[in-house]
Write a protein that holds these residues in place. Sequence first.
Motif, PDB file in Angstrom:
ATOM      1  N   ASP A 265       0.818  -1.215   0.000  1.00 20.76           N
ATOM      2  CA  ASP A 265       0.000   0.000   0.000  1.00 20.76           C
ATOM      3  C   ASP A 265       0.849   1.262   0.000  1.00 20.76           C
ATOM      4  OD1 ASP A 265      -2.275  -1.448  -0.042  1.00 20.76           O
ATOM      5  OD2 ASP A 265      -2.813  -1.127   2.058  1.00 20.76           O
TER       6      ASP A 265
ATOM      7  N   ASP B 225      -5.053   4.690  19.102  1.00 23.82           N
ATOM      8  CA  ASP B 225      -5.309   3.492  19.892  1.00 23.82           C
ATOM      9  C   ASP B 225      -3.981   2.918  20.373  1.00 23.82           C
ATOM     10  OD1 ASP B 225      -5.835   0.832  20.746  1.00 23.82           O
ATOM     11  OD2 ASP B 225      -7.625   0.745  19.506  1.00 23.82           O
TER      12      ASP B 225
ATOM     13  N   ASP C 218      -2.868  -3.105  10.034  1.00 20.99           N
ATOM     14  CA  ASP C 218      -3.975  -2.478   9.310  1.00 20.99           C
ATOM     15  C   ASP C 218      -4.283  -1.100   9.886  1.00 20.99           C
ATOM     16  OD1 ASP C 218      -4.325  -4.636   7.581  1.00 20.99           O
ATOM     17  OD2 ASP C 218      -5.715  -5.646   8.934  1.00 20.99           O
ATOM     18  N   TYR C 219      -4.146  -0.960  11.184  1.00 21.79           N
ATOM     19  CA  TYR C 219      -4.408   0.327  11.836  1.00 21.79           C
ATOM     20  C   TYR C 219      -3.428   1.396  11.357  1.00 21.79           C
ATOM     21  CZ  TYR C 219      -5.201   3.719  15.589  1.00 21.79           C
ATOM     22  OH  TYR C 219      -5.489   4.854  16.299  1.00 21.79           O
TER      23      TYR C 219
ATOM     24  N   ARG D  19      -2.369   1.855   8.433  1.00 20.88           N
ATOM     25  CA  ARG D  19      -2.914   2.383   7.191  1.00 20.88           C
ATOM     26  C   ARG D  19      -3.957   3.471   7.481  1.00 20.88           C
ATOM     27  NH1 ARG D  19      -4.514  -2.036   5.772  1.00 20.88           N
ATOM     28  NH2 ARG D  19      -2.744  -2.793   4.578  1.00 20.88           N
ATOM     29  N   GLU D  20      -4.831   3.197   8.458  1.00 19.62           N
ATOM     30  CA  GLU D  20      -5.852   4.176   8.832  1.00 19.62           C
ATOM     31  C   GLU D  20      -5.212   5.430   9.437  1.00 19.62           C
ATOM     32  OE1 GLU D  20      -8.584   2.353  11.522  1.00 19.62           O
ATOM     33  OE2 GLU D  20      -8.695   0.488  10.354  1.00 19.62           O
ATOM     34  N   LEU D  21      -4.203   5.237  10.271  1.00 20.65           N
ATOM     35  CA  LEU D  21      -3.536   6.361  10.917  1.00 20.65           C
ATOM     36  C   LEU D  21      -2.875   7.267   9.889  1.00 20.65           C
ATOM     37  CD1 LEU D  21      -2.604   7.804  13.465  1.00 20.65           C
ATOM     38  CD2 LEU D  21      -0.660   6.226  13.569  1.00 20.65           C
ATOM     39  N   ARG D  22      -2.261   6.659   8.909  1.00 15.83           N
ATOM     40  CA  ARG D  22      -1.616   7.446   7.858  1.00 15.83           C
ATOM     41  C   ARG D  22      -2.627   8.342   7.143  1.00 15.83           C
ATOM     42  NH1 ARG D  22       0.213   5.790   2.012  1.00 15.83           N
ATOM     43  NH2 ARG D  22       2.097   7.021   1.705  1.00 15.83           N
ATOM     44  N   ALA D  23      -3.791   7.787   6.824  1.00 17.36           N
ATOM     45  CA  ALA D  23      -4.830   8.557   6.143  1.00 17.36           C
ATOM     46  C   ALA D  23      -5.319   9.701   7.029  1.00 17.36           C
ATOM     47  CB  ALA D  23      -5.986   7.652   5.755  1.00 17.36           C
ATOM     48  N   GLN D  24      -5.444   9.446   8.332  1.00 15.83           N
ATOM     49  CA  GLN D  24      -5.913  10.484   9.245  1.00 15.83           C
ATOM     50  C   GLN D  24      -4.907  11.631   9.335  1.00 15.83           C
ATOM     51  OE1 GLN D  24      -6.803   8.747  13.048  1.00 15.83           O
ATOM     52  NE2 GLN D  24      -8.218   7.252  12.188  1.00 15.83           N
TER      53      GLN D  24
END
Length: 284
Positions: free
Chosen positions: A152, A251, A267-268, A270-275
């Motif tokens: 990703d 988290d 996986d988290y 990936r979400e953190l990067r987007a945020q």
Amino acid sequence: MNPLPDKRDLVDAAGQFHPPAPDARIVCLVPSITELLCTLGLAGKLVGRTGFCIHPHEVVASIPKVGGTKDVNVEKIRKLAPTHVVVNIDENEKPTVERLAEFVPHVVVTHPNAPSDNLALARLLGGIFGAQEAAERWCAAFEDAHARLRADLIDTNSRAPAPAPARTVLYCIWQDPWMTVSKDTYIANMLAELGWQVPHLGELRYPRFDWSQALVDGLDAVLLSTEPYRFTEAHADALEKQIGIPVLLVDGEMMSWYGSRALAGLDYLRELRAQVEGQAGSVS
């Protein structure tokens, strides 16, 4: 039947070899490793845990508590007559571990310091306690998740690093006093998976710091962890107004719990990067 484990997989972080012990009685003083032992099907061998060993709740609820990670009740452990105690260099106090070593035959020392260290951790526990096949299945799942994260972060057309810039982020684990993490920690190495770095604020692994304009000017974002200090969205909102750069609540289990939770942790990220990228574009 489990094959014999590779002897190299049976050496812990202190360099101590632990022979296979499928009939072990285990006390685990590390919350994330208690969860991993359960994931590997070893919950039935656990005879003691800390009060912070809370996952998986329905499984650990019946396992006796022996205090906290830092305030271990040594006499309770003695009465449980474990053959093995699992400890961690960051989580547990050395004097306590030395006392336990006086009567526990095997003290298994752990020290994962980067996401990839989870592989050796799973094989160590699986090898010692007779769950090699489960450990290998878990390792395969982890390697798949790690590969997905790496993919990703790569531009699939040019095979070059993805265009999102590297970031300097301050990861806060405590306030009063304010404390953060150094480069040589599991959390910092999780952030490094995204190409992010933490500022150098001293030689300690978990240094204290004071806020200053010079510090803020060198940051792209501040991350407030939900553990060990229980930061909330209210803390993040107040600090962001004070310092004028993105402040996000993260988290703490996803960022700092190696073992079972490390799978979801990848996986988290990936979400953190987007945020962070979204906040960086909206806060001036």
